[in-house]
Design a protein around this motif. Structure first.
Motif, PDB file in Angstrom:
ATOM      1  N   CYS A  54       0.829  -0.873  -0.496  1.00 35.47           N
ATOM      2  CA  CYS A  54       0.126  -0.226  -0.048  1.00 35.47           C
ATOM      3  C   CYS A  54       0.654   1.281   0.303  1.00 35.47           C
ATOM      4  O   CYS A  54       1.978   1.427   0.497  1.00 35.47           O
ATOM      5  CB  CYS A  54      -1.411   0.125   1.570  1.00 35.47           C
ATOM      6  SG  CYS A  54      -2.125   1.175   1.036  1.00 35.47           S
ATOM      7  N   ARG A  55       0.669   2.370  -1.037  1.00 30.73           N
ATOM      8  CA  ARG A  55       1.456   3.524  -0.704  1.00 30.73           C
ATOM      9  C   ARG A  55       0.537   4.496  -0.778  1.00 30.73           C
ATOM     10  O   ARG A  55       1.109   5.563  -1.690  1.00 30.73           O
ATOM     11  CB  ARG A  55       2.818   3.475  -1.881  1.00 30.73           C
ATOM     12  CG  ARG A  55       1.593   2.997  -3.169  1.00 30.73           C
ATOM     13  CD  ARG A  55       3.730   3.197  -4.130  1.00 30.73           C
ATOM     14  NE  ARG A  55       3.403   4.112  -4.651  1.00 30.73           N
ATOM     15  CZ  ARG A  55       3.675   5.116  -5.252  1.00 30.73           C
ATOM     16  NH1 ARG A  55       2.616   4.898  -6.479  1.00 30.73           N
ATOM     17  NH2 ARG A  55       4.103   6.014  -6.097  1.00 30.73           N
ATOM     18  N   ILE A  56      -0.909   4.298  -0.403  1.00 28.24           N
ATOM     19  CA  ILE A  56      -2.032   5.754  -0.373  1.00 28.24           C
ATOM     20  C   ILE A  56      -1.191   7.177   0.072  1.00 28.24           C
ATOM     21  O   ILE A  56      -1.882   7.195  -0.089  1.00 28.24           O
ATOM     22  CB  ILE A  56      -3.320   4.431   0.241  1.00 28.24           C
ATOM     23  CG1 ILE A  56      -3.683   4.297  -1.208  1.00 28.24           C
ATOM     24  CG2 ILE A  56      -4.080   5.494   0.520  1.00 28.24           C
ATOM     25  CD1 ILE A  56      -4.503   3.663  -1.888  1.00 28.24           C
ATOM     26  N   CYS A  57      -0.279   6.211   1.242  1.00 27.72           N
ATOM     27  CA  CYS A  57       0.074   7.517   2.215  1.00 27.72           C
ATOM     28  C   CYS A  57       1.275   7.625   2.358  1.00 27.72           C
ATOM     29  O   CYS A  57       2.140   6.615   2.594  1.00 27.72           O
ATOM     30  CB  CYS A  57      -1.365   7.570   3.548  1.00 27.72           C
ATOM     31  SG  CYS A  57      -0.400   6.673   4.931  1.00 27.72           S
ATOM     32  N   MET A  59       2.923   7.488   5.494  1.00 32.24           N
ATOM     33  CA  MET A  59       3.115   6.788   6.712  1.00 32.24           C
ATOM     34  C   MET A  59       3.968   5.321   6.438  1.00 32.24           C
ATOM     35  O   MET A  59       4.836   4.772   6.295  1.00 32.24           O
ATOM     36  CB  MET A  59       2.298   6.467   7.508  1.00 32.24           C
ATOM     37  CG  MET A  59       1.594   8.278   8.250  1.00 32.24           C
ATOM     38  SD  MET A  59       0.258   7.185   9.479  1.00 32.24           S
ATOM     39  CE  MET A  59      -1.357   6.855   8.820  1.00 32.24           C
ATOM     40  N   GLY A  60       3.692   5.117   4.666  1.00 29.36           N
ATOM     41  CA  GLY A  60       4.031   4.054   4.248  1.00 29.36           C
ATOM     42  C   GLY A  60       4.744   4.139   2.874  1.00 29.36           C
ATOM     43  O   GLY A  60       5.595   5.058   3.282  1.00 29.36           O
ATOM     44  N   CYS A  62       3.384   0.653   2.726  1.00 28.50           N
ATOM     45  CA  CYS A  62       3.431  -0.361   3.298  1.00 28.50           C
ATOM     46  C   CYS A  62       3.610  -1.600   2.799  1.00 28.50           C
ATOM     47  O   CYS A  62       2.796  -1.918   2.152  1.00 28.50           O
ATOM     48  CB  CYS A  62       2.123  -0.548   4.624  1.00 28.50           C
ATOM     49  SG  CYS A  62       1.865   0.654   5.496  1.00 28.50           S
ATOM     50  N   GLY A  74      -1.152  -2.527   8.427  1.00 27.93           N
ATOM     51  CA  GLY A  74       0.069  -1.346   7.440  1.00 27.93           C
ATOM     52  C   GLY A  74      -0.470  -0.357   9.065  1.00 27.93           C
ATOM     53  O   GLY A  74      -0.968  -0.819   9.911  1.00 27.93           O
ATOM     54  N   ILE A  75       0.389   0.776   8.717  1.00 28.10           N
ATOM     55  CA  ILE A  75       0.311   1.726   9.811  1.00 28.10           C
ATOM     56  C   ILE A  75      -1.086   1.962   9.895  1.00 28.10           C
ATOM     57  O   ILE A  75      -0.613   1.512  11.779  1.00 28.10           O
ATOM     58  CB  ILE A  75       1.354   2.595   9.816  1.00 28.10           C
ATOM     59  CG1 ILE A  75       3.036   2.195   9.506  1.00 28.10           C
ATOM     60  CG2 ILE A  75       1.234   4.179  10.664  1.00 28.10           C
ATOM     61  CD1 ILE A  75       4.008   3.038   9.006  1.00 28.10           C
ATOM     62  N   CYS A  76      -1.482   2.085   9.752  1.00 24.55           N
ATOM     63  CA  CYS A  76      -3.041   3.264   9.506  1.00 24.55           C
ATOM     64  C   CYS A  76      -4.137   1.531  10.509  1.00 24.55           C
ATOM     65  O   CYS A  76      -5.518   2.349  10.925  1.00 24.55           O
ATOM     66  CB  CYS A  76      -3.654   3.060   8.811  1.00 24.55           C
ATOM     67  SG  CYS A  76      -4.195   2.383   7.083  1.00 24.55           S
ATOM     68  N   ALA A  78      -4.770  -0.769   7.720  1.00 24.99           N
ATOM     69  CA  ALA A  78      -5.151  -1.359   6.343  1.00 24.99           C
ATOM     70  C   ALA A  78      -5.081  -2.699   6.947  1.00 24.99           C
ATOM     71  O   ALA A  78      -3.591  -3.445   7.318  1.00 24.99           O
ATOM     72  CB  ALA A  78      -5.075  -0.789   5.692  1.00 24.99           C
ATOM     73  N   ILE A  83      -5.935  -3.905   1.396  1.00 23.39           N
ATOM     74  CA  ILE A  83      -4.665  -2.893   1.250  1.00 23.39           C
ATOM     75  C   ILE A  83      -5.515  -3.601  -0.442  1.00 23.39           C
ATOM     76  O   ILE A  83      -5.234  -2.689  -1.231  1.00 23.39           O
ATOM     77  CB  ILE A  83      -3.646  -3.297   1.758  1.00 23.39           C
ATOM     78  CG1 ILE A  83      -3.154  -2.460   2.538  1.00 23.39           C
ATOM     79  CG2 ILE A  83      -2.356  -3.455   0.582  1.00 23.39           C
ATOM     80  CD1 ILE A  83      -2.570  -3.565   3.450  1.00 23.39           C
ATOM     81  N   ARG A  86      -8.322  -2.014  -2.640  1.00 26.33           N
ATOM     82  CA  ARG A  86      -8.116  -0.619  -2.242  1.00 26.33           C
ATOM     83  C   ARG A  86      -7.421  -0.164  -3.816  1.00 26.33           C
ATOM     84  O   ARG A  86      -7.651   0.000  -4.958  1.00 26.33           O
ATOM     85  CB  ARG A  86      -7.549  -0.086  -1.487  1.00 26.33           C
ATOM     86  CG  ARG A  86      -8.033   1.307  -1.073  1.00 26.33           C
ATOM     87  CD  ARG A  86      -7.348   1.404   0.384  1.00 26.33           C
ATOM     88  NE  ARG A  86      -6.336   0.953   0.482  1.00 26.33           N
ATOM     89  CZ  ARG A  86      -5.776   1.694   1.883  1.00 26.33           C
ATOM     90  NH1 ARG A  86      -7.168   2.525   3.195  1.00 26.33           N
ATOM     91  NH2 ARG A  86      -4.933   1.210   2.768  1.00 26.33           N
ATOM     92  N   GLU A 204      -6.698   6.957   1.692  1.00 30.15           N
ATOM     93  CA  GLU A 204      -6.670   6.802   3.161  1.00 30.15           C
ATOM     94  C   GLU A 204      -7.284   6.614   3.653  1.00 30.15           C
ATOM     95  O   GLU A 204      -7.993   8.223   3.858  1.00 30.15           O
ATOM     96  CB  GLU A 204      -5.019   7.625   3.466  1.00 30.15           C
ATOM     97  CG  GLU A 204      -4.901   7.803   5.205  1.00 30.15           C
ATOM     98  CD  GLU A 204      -5.650   8.980   5.460  1.00 30.15           C
ATOM     99  OE1 GLU A 204      -6.225   8.207   7.283  1.00 30.15           O
ATOM    100  OE2 GLU A 204      -5.893  10.091   5.178  1.00 30.15           O
TER     101      GLU A 204
HETATM  102 FE1  SF4 Z   1      -1.071   2.484   3.256  1.00 34.16          FE
HETATM  103 FE2  SF4 Z   1      -2.347   2.496   5.608  1.00 34.16          FE
HETATM  104 FE3  SF4 Z   1       0.512   2.275   5.305  1.00 34.16          FE
HETATM  105 FE4  SF4 Z   1      -0.894   4.306   4.939  1.00 34.16          FE
HETATM  106  S1  SF4 Z   1      -0.319   4.321   6.485  1.00 34.16           S
HETATM  107  S2  SF4 Z   1       0.627   3.572   3.205  1.00 34.16           S
HETATM  108  S3  SF4 Z   1      -2.807   3.992   3.722  1.00 34.16           S
HETATM  109  S4  SF4 Z   1      -1.216   1.209   4.889  1.00 34.16           S
END
Ligand code: SF4
Ligand code: BF8
Length: 691
Positions: A54-57, A59-60, A62, A74-76, A78, A83, A86, A204
């Motif tokens: 996931c490279r939607i935000c 923070m990743g 991820c 992932g960090i959020c 998800a 993932i 999406r 996100e």
């Molecule tokens: Fe994706 Fe969540 Fe990781 Fe952001 S933190 S890249 S939305 S999984």
């Protein structure tokens, strides 16, 4: 040819097309890279490939990896299902946007034509205009053609951004399907809205439920199949004519050593149709002759090729993976590109040859290319300007290497033509085909569509499926690069009737069509939707697409458009199988949702089966299960044999073989379907088929 690549793969594993293999050997000799060789050095990232990245935000990105990847988040927070879903939904939105933006451009052209602002274009198929006006509820009686066209164009444009209501063409689905979509909230409202909503939901922190995300992907895809793409097909038919069968040729051997070769590549018919006219303009031909060439030879790559093959019989130089190979021949004076499936590699590659790479869309520029912007208010002038660039470039040719492979093919099948074939102008129907399926002469229907992909042997999966289907009495329709692959391997030539199973052969001879029907470009997959809908409502085979013994395959899928197509077929009730690899493989839950989950929801599903044997076995299993559910006789090829027509066809073939002056190229040739060498010097042109 037998040198071994770094990874141990021989060139033979790259393609089943001998023209491609010859050109790849030539590329090696010249020390030039192609997508085929670059793929050896660029393995797919296994994390991204399987949907686990996931490279939607920021923070990743991820990456969920390891044995317990599906328990990780992932960090959020998800999870894998979210993932993967999406990412898949965004692929659908990307594909829908591409097809539909093409459809919008067609509607803009129709609008300009109706307003008298697009010199060079006219309404070529008034009957189709009337039919489309009918679907849209636009009055036609006593009205001028351009008045109707203006209303149709306005209504078409509304489909993209209307604030309220539903996409109007969803009314063309079976009543049962329309009801189901409404109940499930899957009826698409407006193309732009569905694309935007998927992008919003997959931002996100919005839609975090895989099932709900995938439902939005289904609805978005329907905005393509029954919206943007279907409008694109219809408006192209209105402007350039609804296809009917004609013959032509395919593969790199259609390039001419002694003519100015111009290749059109991409997807839209607007400029390429004008280039067809320009290539036949006596003044420009004289200019080409003055430059030392014998004439002008136009050929196509990818779906722009399909658009002008279907309507003008312009030969196809190849499919997606042939684009670089065409330039490598050294014989292409100009490659004119519009949008989609155009490799950036063409820029530097063209610079190593004399080839002028010409971009034409304000949406698509390429470093190393020259830009001649297409403008529908002066399209004939633009086409002439481009032709003159190509002609002036002819004397700059260096050594050329054109592989001598060119197969005859029949193209140009449309829903309208199939109706006509089966009952004439006033009584068009699908009765004969339905009856043949019911009796078991035709076991079922298969659509084999989509791309080339360097990750698999070029054309192999497509051709294997076509070959096996027709041998087992499954009638095949093809579009896009798959149609081109089948044609290169000889499966779109009339002789191929001999490779069909006994029942299929009987039916095809009786109706007078080949067992593999070329229905057009990728946006023309919409023709498959309306054909299936008619088969479902004709009687005897249930009442909706999910009742039919039919499958849709995309063995060598490559891009987001293919994903959008597969999804709208599933949402329309079809079983769909893709090859290569699954973009949601990492998630058991996303995979379950798109297979058994979607089957329960909408009757269709989307499976990914990279192995050709398994893909074929699964296809037959699905077809036979539908036959059983309809209580149709179990398929039994021993019941059907040679029909009386075979002697008749044998006699025609014998006659044509002895009379090679009989012009069949570009003419509506049925039932005398017989391709012959595509040679303008014999004095015939492609005009006759352009009805
Ligand atoms: Fe994706 Fe969540 Fe990781 Fe952001 S933190 S890249 S939305 S999984
Ligand atoms: O739209 S089949 S490689 S050319 S995407 Fe592209 Fe795939 Fe070919 Fe036509 Ni369709």
């Amino acid at each position: 040819m037998d040198d071994v690549k770094k990874d141990g793969a021989t060139p033979a594993a790259k393609s089943i097309d001998p023209a491609a293999l010859e050109m790849l050997a030539h590329a090696d000799e010249c020390g030039i890279d192609t997508a085929f060789s670059r793929a050896d050095h660029m393995k797919p990232c296994p994390i991204g490939e399987s949907g686990a990245c996931c490279r939607i935000c920021s923070m990743g990105p991820c990456r969920l990896v390891g044995k317990d990847a599906e328990e990780k988040t992932g960090i959020c927070g998800a999870d894998m299902a979210t993932i993967a879903s999406r990412h898949f939904a965004r692929q659908v939105a990307g594909g829908v946007a591409a097809h539909s933006d093409h459809g919008r451009d067609m509607a803009m052209t129709l609008y300009a034509v109706a307003k008298g602002e697009a010199a060079g274009y006219k309404i070529k198929d008034e009957q189709k205009l009337a039919a489309v006006a009918g679907y849209m509820g636009i009055a036609t009686a006593g009205r001028e053609v351009n008045e109707i066209a203006l209303d149709v164009a306005e209504k078409a444009l509304e489909q993209f951004g209307q604030a309220h209501g539903e996409i109007i063409y969803t009314k063309r689905a079976t009543p049962k399907r329309q009801k189901l979509w409404r109940e499930l909230g899957l009826t698409p409202r407006a193309v732009d809205r569905e694309v935007t909503e998927v992008m919003h939901r997959t931002h996100e922190g919005v839609d975090l439920d895989a099932e709900n995300i995938l439902k939005s992907a289904l609805r978005c895809s329907l905005a393509d199949g029954w919206g943007g793409a279907m409008l694109s097909t219809d408006i192209s038919d209105i402007l350039f004519g609804t296809p009917s069968p004609l013959s032509s040729e395919v593969n790199l051997g259609v390039l001419k050593s002694d003519q100015v070769n111009v290749i059109v590549h991409g997807h839209e018919p607007t400029l390429s149709a004008m280039l067809v006219e320009a290539s036949r303009d006596p003044e420009l031909i004289a200019e080409a002759q003055a430059a030392g060439a014998k004439g002008i030879n136009l050929a196509g790559i990818c779906c722009t090729s399909n658009e002008i093959l279907m309507r003008y019989g312009i030969p196809a130089a190849g499919n997606f993976l042939h684009q670089e190979l065409a330039v490598l021949t050294g014989a292409v004076e100009a490659m004119v590109v519009d949008v989609q499936c155009i490799m950036q590699a063409l820029g530097p590659l063209a610079q190593r040859f004399h080839t002028k790479l010409i971009t034409t869309s304000p949406k698509a520029k390429i470093p190393g290319a020259m830009h001649v912007q297409f403008d529908e208010t002066r399209a004939p002038q633009t086409a002439a300007e481009i032709m003159r660039i190509a002609i002036a470039n002819y004397p700059n040719r260096g050594p050329i290497h054109i592989p001598d492979y060119h197969e005859p093919l029949i193209a140009g099948f449309s829903h309208e033509y199939l109706n006509y074939m089966q009952g004439g102008f006033h009584r068009g129907s699908f009765r004969p085909l339905n009856d043949a399926i019911i009796a078991g002469r035709v076991r079922g229907l298969a659509g084999v569509v989509g791309c080339n992909n360097v990750r698999v042997t070029q054309d192999e999966g497509i051709v294997e499926m076509i070959k096996r289907f027709i041998a087992d009495d499954v009638m095949v329709v093809v579009t896009g690069c798959a149609a081109n692959a089948g044609a290169k391997a000889g499966y779109l030539s009339p002789e191929i009737l001999d490779s069909a199973g006994p029942g299929l052969r009987e039916v095809m001879e009786a109706i007078g069509i080949p067992p593999v029907l070329h229905l057009g470009s990728c946006v023309d997959n919409s023709r498959i939707l309306t054909v299936l809908t008619q088969v479902a409502t004709e009687g005897g085979l249930g009442e909706d697409i999910d009742d039919l013994p039919a499958v849709g395959l995309c063995p060598e899928w490559m891009c987001e458009k293919a994903i959008a197509i597969g999804t709208y077929f599933a949402a329309s009730g079809a079983h769909v199988i893709f090859g290569v690899s699954s973009p949601v493989k990492a998630s058991t839950e996303a995979t379950r949702l798109m297979t058994t989950g979607w089957e329960e929801l909408v009757g269709g599903d989307l499976e990914f089966i990279p192995d050709w044997d398994e893909m074929f076995a699964r296809s037959l299993e699905l077809i036979d299960a539908k036959r059983a559910a309809l209580k149709l006789p179990t398929y039994d090829p021993t019941q059907f044999g040679d029909s009386g027509d075979s002697l008749y066809f044998a006699a025609i073939r014998e006659y044509l073989a002895a009379h090679d002056e009989v012009a069949t190229v570009g003419s509506p040739v049925y039932p005398l379907a017989e391709g012959h060498s595509h040679d303008h010097e014999h004095g015939h042109t492609h005009d006759e088929g352009d009805a």
